[in-house]
Design a protein around this motif. Sequence first.
Motif, short mmCIF file in Angstrom:
data_model
loop_
_atom_site.label_atom_id
_atom_site.label_comp_id
_atom_site.label_asym_id
_atom_site.label_seq_id
_atom_site.Cartn_x
_atom_site.Cartn_y
_atom_site.Cartn_z
N VAL A 248 -0.34 5.51 -18.88
CA VAL A 248 0.19 4.34 -18.16
C VAL A 248 1.37 4.83 -17.35
CG1 VAL A 248 1.19 2.04 -18.38
CG2 VAL A 248 -0.56 2.79 -20.02
N PHE A 249 1.29 4.66 -16.04
CA PHE A 249 2.30 5.22 -15.15
C PHE A 249 2.77 4.17 -14.14
CE2 PHE A 249 -0.90 8.52 -16.16
CZ PHE A 249 -0.13 9.39 -16.92
N GLY A 250 4.04 4.21 -13.80
CA GLY A 250 4.60 3.29 -12.84
C GLY A 250 4.09 3.55 -11.43
N LEU A 251 4.12 2.51 -10.62
CA LEU A 251 3.76 2.59 -9.20
C LEU A 251 4.94 2.05 -8.41
CD1 LEU A 251 0.10 1.19 -9.38
CD2 LEU A 251 0.79 3.60 -9.29
N THR A 252 5.78 2.95 -7.89
CA THR A 252 7.03 2.51 -7.26
C THR A 252 7.17 2.89 -5.80
OG1 THR A 252 8.12 4.52 -8.08
CG2 THR A 252 8.30 2.53 -9.45
N ASP A 253 6.35 3.85 -5.33
CA ASP A 253 6.59 4.39 -4.00
C ASP A 253 5.26 4.62 -3.27
OD1 ASP A 253 9.59 5.02 -4.35
OD2 ASP A 253 8.65 6.00 -6.07
N ALA A 254 5.29 4.38 -1.97
CA ALA A 254 4.07 4.51 -1.17
C ALA A 254 4.38 5.22 0.14
CB ALA A 254 3.48 3.12 -0.89
N GLY A 255 3.32 5.52 0.87
CA GLY A 255 3.48 6.17 2.16
C GLY A 255 2.12 6.42 2.78
N GLY A 256 2.12 7.17 3.88
CA GLY A 256 0.85 7.49 4.50
C GLY A 256 0.98 7.91 5.95
N LEU A 257 -0.13 8.37 6.47
CA LEU A 257 -0.18 8.78 7.87
C LEU A 257 -0.17 7.56 8.79
CD1 LEU A 257 -0.55 11.16 9.88
CD2 LEU A 257 -3.03 10.81 9.62
N LEU A 258 -0.81 6.47 8.33
CA LEU A 258 -0.91 5.27 9.14
C LEU A 258 0.26 4.32 8.87
CD1 LEU A 258 -4.75 4.53 8.90
CD2 LEU A 258 -3.50 5.93 10.57
N ALA A 259 0.38 3.33 9.74
CA ALA A 259 1.49 2.37 9.63
C ALA A 259 1.37 1.56 8.34
CB ALA A 259 1.48 1.44 10.84
N ASP A 260 2.50 1.11 7.87
CA ASP A 260 2.58 0.26 6.68
C ASP A 260 1.67 -0.96 6.86
OD1 ASP A 260 3.27 -1.46 4.62
OD2 ASP A 260 5.43 -1.39 5.01
N PRO A 261 0.71 -1.18 5.95
CA PRO A 261 -0.21 -2.31 6.11
C PRO A 261 0.39 -3.63 5.64
CG PRO A 261 -0.80 -1.07 4.17
CD PRO A 261 0.34 -0.32 4.81
N THR B 200 2.93 -3.62 2.70
CA THR B 200 3.29 -3.51 1.29
C THR B 200 4.75 -3.89 1.06
OG1 THR B 200 3.27 -2.04 -0.64
CG2 THR B 200 3.97 -1.08 1.45
N ARG B 201 5.06 -4.28 -0.17
CA ARG B 201 6.45 -4.53 -0.56
C ARG B 201 7.08 -3.31 -1.21
NH1 ARG B 201 4.72 -10.27 -3.07
NH2 ARG B 201 2.73 -9.14 -2.96
N LEU B 202 6.28 -2.27 -1.44
CA LEU B 202 6.82 -1.02 -1.96
C LEU B 202 7.51 -0.26 -0.83
CD1 LEU B 202 3.78 0.31 -4.05
CD2 LEU B 202 5.79 -0.92 -4.91
N PRO B 203 8.49 0.60 -1.16
CA PRO B 203 9.03 1.49 -0.12
C PRO B 203 7.90 2.32 0.47
CG PRO B 203 10.35 1.58 -2.14
CD PRO B 203 9.13 0.80 -2.48
N TYR B 204 7.82 2.38 1.81
CA TYR B 204 6.69 3.04 2.47
C TYR B 204 7.20 4.11 3.42
CZ TYR B 204 2.10 3.47 4.72
OH TYR B 204 0.89 3.94 5.18
N ASP B 205 6.79 5.35 3.15
CA ASP B 205 7.20 6.49 3.97
C ASP B 205 6.06 6.88 4.89
OD1 ASP B 205 8.46 8.74 4.98
OD2 ASP B 205 7.92 10.00 3.27
N ARG B 206 6.19 6.54 6.19
CA ARG B 206 5.17 6.92 7.14
C ARG B 206 5.60 8.20 7.86
NH1 ARG B 206 3.17 4.09 12.83
NH2 ARG B 206 1.26 5.35 13.02
N THR B 207 4.76 9.23 7.76
CA THR B 207 5.09 10.49 8.40
C THR B 207 3.82 11.31 8.62
OG1 THR B 207 6.20 12.63 8.06
CG2 THR B 207 5.60 11.42 6.10
N SER B 208 3.87 12.18 9.61
CA SER B 208 2.72 13.04 9.91
C SER B 208 2.50 14.08 8.83
CB SER B 208 2.92 13.73 11.26
OG SER B 208 4.09 14.55 11.23
N ALA B 209 3.46 14.20 7.90
CA ALA B 209 3.29 15.14 6.80
C ALA B 209 2.12 14.75 5.89
CB ALA B 209 4.58 15.25 5.99
#
Length: 266
Positions: free
Chosen positions: A148-161, A163-172
């Motif tokens: 059982v693991f927490g879900l606290t952080d998000a991100g991706g190549l595409l724009a934030d859809p 979400t209420r989670l912190p979202y890191d959008r980057t080409s990385a």
Amino acid sequence: MSVRATRATWAAATLAALLLTGCGHSGEGVRDAGDGPGALADVNTDSGGGAHAGRAAPAPVRTRQAPARPLEIPALGPATRARVPAASTQALVVTGKGADASESTAVLYTRDPVKGWQPADGPWPARNAAHGWTAEHHLGDLRSPVGVFGLTDAGGLLADPGTRLPYDRTSAFTASGTGVEGEPLAGSFDYVVAVNYNRRPGTTPLDWTRPLGAGRGGGIWLHVDHGGPTHGCVALPKERMRQLLRALDPARTPVVVMGDAAALAR
């Protein structure tokens, strides 16, 4: 006096008595109009005495039903349920088809304070690591960690859809190369949610801090399905990842409960 006149006189007297005394009168029993002259109705009296005092009907017995117990998430055993934080009211349950299988099913649950855990979305098809699951994940073992693991952080190549989670959008998050079965990985990291296994919560999914040491692996994410098993992550169809990102709410302390069915049943 005729019988008709007698009845009329009796009915008038009865109506007058009712109007004067009300339903809770304390005099002698009044005649029931349906019985005719000479018959006494069985009525209650305030005094409780007298030859014509009526007997009160017994009050109905009302049994109080015990309140229903809040529902638990199906197929989770006591040890697994105990690992879900008390503050958590949102859980993505990923159930593998077998300890060595790479296919699984995901269902999003929310917890109501009265009703308990209720399915909110899914089931969705999912994939996990190529060799299945393990209770002790190590780097390169091609198994997804059970737990059982927490879900606290998000991100991706595409724009934030949305979400209420912190979202890191980057080409990385650009994915290249091929997967375990040779399938292209392009687009796999368009949307990502970090699984808090061997990582520092509150940082971008790209943070490579490993509290348990590098040998215990890391970088376990929920990400877009690339058509084959993963190295340790859980992959969902792209639209399901969008849905999940929009649903997850940090105020609900969301978690992922993941593992093969037998492990989760413990």
